[in-house]
Design a protein around this motif. Sequence first.
Motif, PDB file in Angstrom:
ATOM      1  N   ARG A 145       4.809  -2.862   7.427  1.00  0.00           N
ATOM      2  CA  ARG A 145       6.488  -2.303   7.558  1.00  0.00           C
ATOM      3  C   ARG A 145       6.519  -1.262   6.352  1.00  0.00           C
ATOM      4  O   ARG A 145       5.965  -1.613   5.296  1.00  0.00           O
ATOM      5  N   ILE A 146       7.234  -0.265   6.673  1.00  0.00           N
ATOM      6  CA  ILE A 146       7.535   0.701   5.509  1.00  0.00           C
ATOM      7  C   ILE A 146       8.794  -0.009   4.825  1.00  0.00           C
ATOM      8  O   ILE A 146       9.756  -0.448   5.333  1.00  0.00           O
ATOM      9  N   LEU A 147       8.396  -0.167   3.470  1.00  0.00           N
ATOM     10  CA  LEU A 147       9.711  -0.952   2.814  1.00  0.00           C
ATOM     11  C   LEU A 147      10.529   0.260   2.224  1.00  0.00           C
ATOM     12  O   LEU A 147      11.880  -0.058   2.160  1.00  0.00           O
ATOM     13  N   ARG A 148       9.836   1.269   1.838  1.00  0.00           N
ATOM     14  CA  ARG A 148      10.781   2.447   1.281  1.00  0.00           C
ATOM     15  C   ARG A 148       9.842   3.706   1.102  1.00  0.00           C
ATOM     16  O   ARG A 148       8.490   3.535   1.218  1.00  0.00           O
ATOM     17  N   THR A 149      10.486   4.665   0.841  1.00  0.00           N
ATOM     18  CA  THR A 149       9.684   5.957   0.878  1.00  0.00           C
ATOM     19  C   THR A 149      10.008   7.080   0.237  1.00  0.00           C
ATOM     20  O   THR A 149      11.420   7.110  -0.113  1.00  0.00           O
ATOM     21  N   ASP A 150       9.182   7.971  -0.347  1.00  0.00           N
ATOM     22  CA  ASP A 150       9.750   9.283  -0.857  1.00  0.00           C
ATOM     23  C   ASP A 150       9.482  10.287  -0.299  1.00  0.00           C
ATOM     24  O   ASP A 150       8.212  10.658   0.112  1.00  0.00           O
ATOM     25  N   VAL A 151      10.390  11.051  -0.027  1.00  0.00           N
ATOM     26  CA  VAL A 151      10.279  12.110   0.967  1.00  0.00           C
ATOM     27  C   VAL A 151       9.926  13.296   0.249  1.00  0.00           C
ATOM     28  O   VAL A 151      10.869  13.859  -0.631  1.00  0.00           O
ATOM     29  N   ILE A 152       8.559  13.929   0.405  1.00  0.00           N
ATOM     30  CA  ILE A 152       8.320  15.099  -0.330  1.00  0.00           C
ATOM     31  C   ILE A 152       8.935  16.391   0.160  1.00  0.00           C
ATOM     32  O   ILE A 152       9.125  17.245  -0.352  1.00  0.00           O
ATOM     33  N   ALA A 153       8.749  16.558   1.366  1.00  0.00           N
ATOM     34  CA  ALA A 153       8.939  17.869   2.322  1.00  0.00           C
ATOM     35  C   ALA A 153       9.444  17.715   3.493  1.00  0.00           C
ATOM     36  O   ALA A 153       9.062  16.699   4.199  1.00  0.00           O
ATOM     37  N   SER A 157       0.644  -1.160   0.031  1.00  0.00           N
ATOM     38  CA  SER A 157       0.022  -0.069   0.034  1.00  0.00           C
ATOM     39  C   SER A 157       0.864   1.294   0.026  1.00  0.00           C
ATOM     40  O   SER A 157       2.087   1.387   0.523  1.00  0.00           O
ATOM     41  N   ARG A 158       0.337   2.256  -0.833  1.00  0.00           N
ATOM     42  CA  ARG A 158       1.010   3.534  -0.487  1.00  0.00           C
ATOM     43  C   ARG A 158       0.287   4.430   0.645  1.00  0.00           C
ATOM     44  O   ARG A 158      -0.704   4.744   0.467  1.00  0.00           O
ATOM     45  N   GLN A 159       1.108   5.004   1.467  1.00  0.00           N
ATOM     46  CA  GLN A 159       0.520   5.497   2.621  1.00  0.00           C
ATOM     47  C   GLN A 159       1.311   7.195   2.543  1.00  0.00           C
ATOM     48  O   GLN A 159       2.415   7.385   2.337  1.00  0.00           O
TER      49      GLN A 159
END
Length: 331
Positions: free
Chosen positions: A310-318, A238-240
């Motif tokens: 679990r967070i697999l990876r993330t895109d940091v926006i700000a 899922s995208r959160q």
Amino acid sequence: MHSMSDVVVVDGPESFLAALDRMDLLGESFPVFSGWPKFNVKVEGDRYKGTLTPKLMAGLIEFQDQLLRTYAEIRYGSSSIGKLSAADKADLEIVLAITKGSTNGQGPLDEVLNKIISALPMNKMSGGNVTALLIIAVLCLAGYMVFSGWNQSDLEKAKISSVERQSATQAMLISKLADALASKNLPPEAIAIKDRAAEGYRAIVAGAPDATSMDIQGEHFNADELEKIRTQEPQPKSRQERREDVYIDMVKRHPDYLSLTLRLPGSDYTFPGRVDLSKFDQGKVNQLFDSLRDSSPIRLFHYSSEQKNRILRTDVIAVDDITVSQAKSAP
């Protein structure tokens, strides 16, 4: 096991087990694989007498793509195959030999593994994690225990059945892999490798819908088991959208992005983050480095890819500037 000026060369399962026993002595140098492990999939059925159907071919290509994605993810922080150079792709190509009688695909995975292992951020990990990650990378990509889940009972079952059915060496490999998969705080790279390997091998199983049986790395699957594997949906990701305090354990600069290693407060589990510099507020980039330097949490707005909570990876926006203290003092 041959030593070339202290380089441990692994050329079979026995020398791999020996290298694992000496991991703490190897320091920063990883074993180099030569001639082992091999991709080893055997397909039995009327249409599989040393032949490749177009559908099975497509499954093998998808398996190959999963290897490319694994490398892209680890090396470039993105699973897009477009990130890979022609040289990368050539290095990661498996050359398969198909034998007559049944369709038995075999090909060396040694160079592929050497390349993937060289891209893993091992120097940022504790010894136990390094060993677990090495075991998972080598054995999962080679197809050992490929469809077993992560839960304790599956892992125990795999151990017991391998002792009954397989050689002592094979049973030992399975036991090491089961223990590695069960270890706490696995690095996200390990999870990604196991999931990608399973998807790749599942694509091969799906590519032979009429196979009467298959063997993957010595493990036998009958027609019913294959049917189950085809219908098993991969775990949904899922995208959160998240806004929260995180700790930054590492920042690496690349020309057009930053790769981060992030941790939630109170947790040891780290996950990779990515900052796209073309979209991120340039004036805030230094705050990321300050947070790293001071080991102080920073509140980030990020889009995470999650699986099984679990967070697999993330895109940091700000950097999320609405600080808690302001929010509290507001009427």
